[in-house]
Design a protein around this motif. Structure first.
Motif: not given
Length: 350
Positions: A278-279, A281-283, A285-286, A290
């Motif tokens: 999850a982290s 993917r989040r980073r 995404g930032e 992807n």
């Protein structure tokens, strides 16, 4: 004295020292910018007068890309080429080692066989365990006192130490007391940032451990360093892990490098980077990215590089994590709109 765990991640080498690599790359008919990009390094790093520097991990990544491209693990530093696959040979011979001394003995004997001379030796004296490399008669392709040769041998000391430390069980640092180099006094070695005393002007290169290291138990079969395609890749990944904490701005580059290093599953890559899925993917995404796109772009570049140098579709498919050549060919057509054989023929045109 033991070296701080993080200090090897702080070692850098000036681009001026690495300039001979540019000639090697160009003599092989490769584009320096493309090879540097594959190693995740600035495209201007090997430009004369660039004034830039590479991390130790970056140097090992660059060496791996060159070795894979030219099929020589000495990257033409020796007049006698060293075929790819050395890591497999060394791993097989190390399988029976149970102590640090035993492992160093096997390493020294194995590399003496590979290079055809008694260049490496292990000794115990004055309550020290010493791994020495005597290159007085080694058949270098460059002058033996060239700054790049001196650094290359110093980097080999790092390779031996990281290989030994990564195989050591129990989690304790090996008691490294000093490093010897032929580099003349006054010409500071990049290894000065290691945090270990560096003895300059020696007759040979050496690692000096406290004698207690000799009986330290090891498990070479579990060593992550030897799982790479060349002797360089596993060292680069290890240095990345002990280097500076992952910065937000390089998450895309680090993900791409993990893919090039042979990690294909998103979960494995997240674990390698010290993150949850999850982290990761989040980073990504930032950064407006992807995982699927980063994976596709990275594998496409790697595939095109491998096709251009003549690797078989089957070998590329296996190394890039595809089940077979057909699934790779389908993916390649989806990325580029053309089959792999067309890309190979296009690359061969003048």
């Amino acid at each position: 004295m033991t070296e701080p765990a993080q200090s090897l991640g702080s070692v850098t080498v000036a681009a001026a020292t690495l300039l001979p690599l540019r000639a090697i790359i160009e003599e092989a008919g490769l584009q320096p910018g493309a090879v540097l990009a594959a190693a995740q390094l600035p495209p201007t790093l090997l430009d004369r007068g660039s004034g830039e520097a590479a991390s130790l991990a970056g140097y090992f990544r660059l060496s791996e890309q060159i070795a894979l491209a030219i099929g020589d693990e000495t990257i033409h530093v020796s007049v006698r080429p060293l075929m790819l696959g050395t890591s497999d040979f060394i791993r097989d011979r190390l399988r029976g080692a149970q102590t640090a001394r035993g492992m160093l003995d096997i390493l020294a004997a194995s590399y003496n066989v590979i290079h055809g001379g008694a260049y490496n030796r292990v000794a115990t004296a004055r309550d020290e365990l010493v791994f020495a490399m005597d290159d007085a008669d080694f058949p270098y392709a460059l002058p033996k006192d060239d700054p790049f040769i001196l650094f290359s041998l110093e980097a080999l000391l790092v390779y031996v130490h990281v290989l030994l430390q990564s195989s050591s069980t129990g989690g304790k640092l090996l008691p490294l007391k000093a490093v010897r180099t032929r580099r003349a006094a006054g010409g500071e070695s990049p290894l000065a940032a290691w945090g270990v005393p560096v003895i300059h002007g020696a007759k040979h290169f050496a690692l000096h451990y406290d004698g207690a290291a000799a009986d330290r138990p090891v498990d070479p079969a579990a060593c992550p360093v030897l799982g790479s395609r060349t002797i360089y890749g596993g060292i680069a990944r290890t240095l990345d892990r002990i280097g500076a904490p992952l910065a937000e701005g390089d998450i895309v580059a680090r993900t791409a490098q993990a893919l090039r290093d042979g990690l294909h599953d998103q979960r494995d890559i997240a674990r390698h980077l010290g993150l949850s899925v999850a982290s990761l993917r989040r980073r990504l995404g930032e950064r407006g990215r992807n995982f699927r796109d980063v994976r596709a772009e990275t594998l496409q570049r790697e595939a095109e590089l491998r096709l251009a140098r003549g690797d078989s579709v089957a070998a590329i498919a296996e190394d890039l994590g595809f089940s077979d050549g057909r699934s790779f060919a389908r993916a390649f057509r989806g990325w580029t709109g053309r089959p792999p054989h067309r890309s190979r023929s296009d690359a061969a045109r003048p």
